[in-house]
Design an enzyme around this catalytic site. Structure first.
Site, PDB file in Angstrom:
ATOM      1  N   GLY A  51       0.838  -1.194   0.000  1.00 12.88           N
ATOM      2  CA  GLY A  51       0.000   0.000   0.000  1.00 12.88           C
ATOM      3  C   GLY A  51       0.869   1.238   0.000  1.00 12.88           C
ATOM      4  N   CYS A  78       5.160  -6.309   1.663  1.00 15.49           N
ATOM      5  CA  CYS A  78       5.522  -4.887   1.680  1.00 15.49           C
ATOM      6  C   CYS A  78       4.805  -4.176   2.828  1.00 15.49           C
ATOM      7  CB  CYS A  78       5.243  -4.270   0.305  1.00 15.49           C
ATOM      8  SG  CYS A  78       6.016  -2.664   0.089  1.00 15.49           S
ATOM      9  N   TYR A  79       3.894  -3.246   2.519  1.00 19.47           N
ATOM     10  CA  TYR A  79       3.151  -2.574   3.593  1.00 19.47           C
ATOM     11  C   TYR A  79       2.507  -3.603   4.521  1.00 19.47           C
ATOM     12  CZ  TYR A  79       0.063   0.833   5.870  1.00 19.47           C
ATOM     13  OH  TYR A  79      -0.578   1.620   6.794  1.00 19.47           O
ATOM     14  N   HIS A 173       7.878  -7.733  -3.741  1.00 24.06           N
ATOM     15  CA  HIS A 173       6.583  -8.062  -4.344  1.00 24.06           C
ATOM     16  C   HIS A 173       6.659  -9.382  -5.113  1.00 24.06           C
ATOM     17  CE1 HIS A 173       4.395  -4.362  -3.421  1.00 24.06           C
ATOM     18  NE2 HIS A 173       5.593  -3.815  -3.435  1.00 24.06           N
ATOM     19  N   GLU A 175       4.194 -10.875  -6.439  1.00 29.91           N
ATOM     20  CA  GLU A 175       3.123 -10.942  -7.439  1.00 29.91           C
ATOM     21  C   GLU A 175       3.544 -10.401  -8.795  1.00 29.91           C
ATOM     22  OE1 GLU A 175       3.352  -9.055  -4.788  1.00 29.91           O
ATOM     23  OE2 GLU A 175       2.353  -7.116  -4.984  1.00 29.91           O
ATOM     24  N   ASP A 231     -16.587  -9.466 -22.829  1.00 28.55           N
ATOM     25  CA  ASP A 231     -17.331  -9.716 -21.597  1.00 28.55           C
ATOM     26  C   ASP A 231     -18.816 -10.022 -21.862  1.00 28.55           C
ATOM     27  OD1 ASP A 231     -14.908  -9.130 -20.518  1.00 28.55           O
ATOM     28  OD2 ASP A 231     -15.462  -7.125 -19.838  1.00 28.55           O
ATOM     29  N   LYS A 373     -10.103 -10.904 -16.359  1.00 28.23           N
ATOM     30  CA  LYS A 373     -10.225 -10.935 -17.815  1.00 28.23           C
ATOM     31  C   LYS A 373      -9.677 -12.237 -18.416  1.00 28.23           C
ATOM     32  CE  LYS A 373     -11.422  -8.288 -21.345  1.00 28.23           C
ATOM     33  NZ  LYS A 373     -12.605  -7.410 -21.332  1.00 28.23           N
TER      34      LYS A 373
END
Ligand code: XMP
Length: 517
Positions: A51, A78-79, A173, A175, A231, A373
């Protein structure tokens, strides 16, 4: 399932996507989730995201204290690591050396989170990880019972672990793909430490979702605004699989679609899948409304309003309709729920079918609202939609209306459609369509002089735009090969009478935007 508490990092959604890629279901919720919500959610593991705030300051977000009392494995990123440290009795300070970008961290003590996960070993045999960092604060005092799992010179506590309670914190991170072992680390956390099974997969999800739609809708009728985009197409195919003829799709052709698009939508849905589709050919109504209007935002408003009017008129004719189906996907849901700071300035108003007013008194059916997506695309393939439809580039709601600069005229739309079709065709043949995120032609209503054969021409200009982007917030122009550009330019000028000049857009976003209007 895994609960991800969001502290506002731009990567939170990526954490969720990585976890789902390991076949584990997870959801993202705001970091101030209530105790009751968390207990009812009953996560088998919790991840605290990064964050933008600073734990070293007061009044910045903290994790609900209860999560540390539930006996659930927790990973702070992280945060998330910093607030975990602060809340459990350690402390955080503004770092002397901030780290942004690549960093190396070395294993200090072996942990069940990182055992045997490293990119290489150093001369002492310690595991080294290449990671991606982005932080100005750092944990300077470990909370009681924690050990230092990772560190480097700039950040001596770059990872911490309390093996007994299964609490872990990592400063980098995992991710982002720049952290090479990131996926392995997240996989280790959810599967081995939290004990998640491999039960999130598309075929099962599809079956469950079909069952859910059936029991929710019962014998009611459902309507859906089909645009031909990914979509709404996948939503239509899924709902049709569940309830067949109880679904009616309304496809509004606003006259601003790409070449052959209306036909393609009708072929795919009506002819091949047997979906009931009402095709409204409203090109003239839209063009009439747009006459004399040059301002982009006014054009957007007119196109949006006209669409809503026509859609409502048609929907009202379906007497027994009780449900309005929409192709809302998970990123839309997270953004509207997450209390995130909205962009301060409206650069462009992006209207979607999502903005329908509530005068129809229909219940909402949003079967894709849990999916990212990529998952929507996977589902589309599983439902038998054509590959080209499932992997097509995004197309704005106002369509060619914002790709014809200034006033929209039928003649301009015809020229643009044909130029755009040639561009797209050549991109597909050369393999560049899949290598770019969005590509299209733009009509410039200015005339320039040319020479063809022995004659002078005085015709319009078309600009080509092709970009690479991850999230459409920033973009790079694509370095298409000159030979390809030459071929496209030749074909457009030779095949589209009325256009005698083709230019290529080499602006990034920022400072330009992807569309020209
Ligand atoms: P920009 O031009 O803002 O575009 O860089 C970012 C992405 O948004 C799409 N876009 C729109 N989509 N209605 C939409 O549904 C709109 O009015 C609109 N304007 C831009 C654009 O195609 C790109 O993918």
């Amino acid at each position: 399932k895994i609960l991800i508490l969001d502290f506002g990092s731009q990567y939170t959604q990526l954490i969720a996507r990585r976890i789902r890629e390991t076949n584990v279901y997870c959801e993202v919720h705001p970091c101030d989730a209530s105790r009751r919500f968390i207990e009812e959610f009953a996560p088998i593991g919790i991840i605290l995201s990064g964050g933008p705030a600073s734990v070293a300051e007061d009044e910045t977000p903290r994790a609900p204290q209860i999560i540390f009392e539930l006996g659930i494995p927790t990973l702070g990123i992280c945060y998330g690591m910093q607030t975990m440290a602060a809340q459990l009795g350690g402390s955080v300070e503004n770092a002397k050396t901030r780290e942004f970008g690549y960093a190396e961290v070395a294993t200090k003590v072996q942990s069940s989170l990182l055992r045997d996960i490293h990119d290489r070993t150093d001369e002492k045999g310690e595991g080294i990880l290449d990671v991606w960092m982005s932080h100005g604060d750092t944990v300077n005092v470990l909370p009681p019972k924690f050990q230092v799992m990772l560190g480097n010179a700039a950040t001596p506590i770059a990872g911490m672990a309390d093996e007994e309670r299964k609490f872990y914190g990592i400063q980098f991170h995992p991710e982002v793909t720049h952290t090479l072992q990131g996926k392995a680390i997240l996989e280790r956390f959810v599967h081995e430490i939290c004990g998640a099974g491999y039960d999130w997969n598309m075929p099962d999800y599809m079956e469950e979702s079909i069952g859910r739609i059936r029991s929710e809708v019962g014998r009611d009728e459902v309507i859906l605004g089909l645009s031909g985009g990914v979509d709404s197409s996948v939503a239509a195919a899924l709902i049709h699989r569940a309830i067949g003829k109880q679904l009616t799709c309304v496809f509004v052709d606003n006259g601003l679609l790409r070449l052959g698009e209306a036909q393609q939508v009708m072929d795919t849905f009506s002819r091949n899948l047997g979906v009931k589709v009402i095709h409204i050919d409203a090109g003239k109504a839209f063009l009439d409304q747009l006459q004399g209007v040059a301002d982009p935002e006014t054009k957007r408003r007119i196109i949006g309003r006209e669409f809503i009017e026509i859609f409502q008129r048609e929907a009202a004719k379906i007497a027994n309709a009780r449900w309005l189906a929409q192709g809302t996907i998970y990123p839309d849901v997270i953004e509207s729920a997450g209390g995130k700071t909205k962009k301060a300035q409206t650069i462009k108003s992006h209207h979607n079918v999502g903005g329908l007013p509530d005068t129809l008194h229909l219940k909402l059916l949003e079967p894709l609202r849990e999916l990212f997506k990529d998952e929507v695309r996977e589902l589309g393939l599983a439902l038998g939609l054509p590959h080209d439809m499932v992997f097509r580039h995004p197309f704005p709601g106002p369509g060619l209306g914002v790709r014809i600069l200034g006033e929209v005229r039928h003649e301009y739309a015809e020229l643009l459609r044909r130029a755009d079709a040639i561009f797209t065709e050549e991109l597909r043949i050369s393999g560049w369509y899949e290598k770019t995120s969005q590509a299209f032609a733009v009509f410039l209503p200015v005339k320039s002089v040319g020479v063809m054969g022995d004659g002078r021409t005085y015709d319009y200009v078309v600009a080509l735009r092709a970009v690479h982007t991850e999230d459409f917030m920033t973009a790079h122009w694509a370095e298409l090969p000159y030979t390809l550009l030459a071929k496209i330019s030749n074909r457009i000028v030779n095949e589209v009478r009325g256009i005698n000049r083709v230019v290529y857009d080499i602006s990034g976003k920022p400072p330009a935007t992807i569309e020209w209007e």
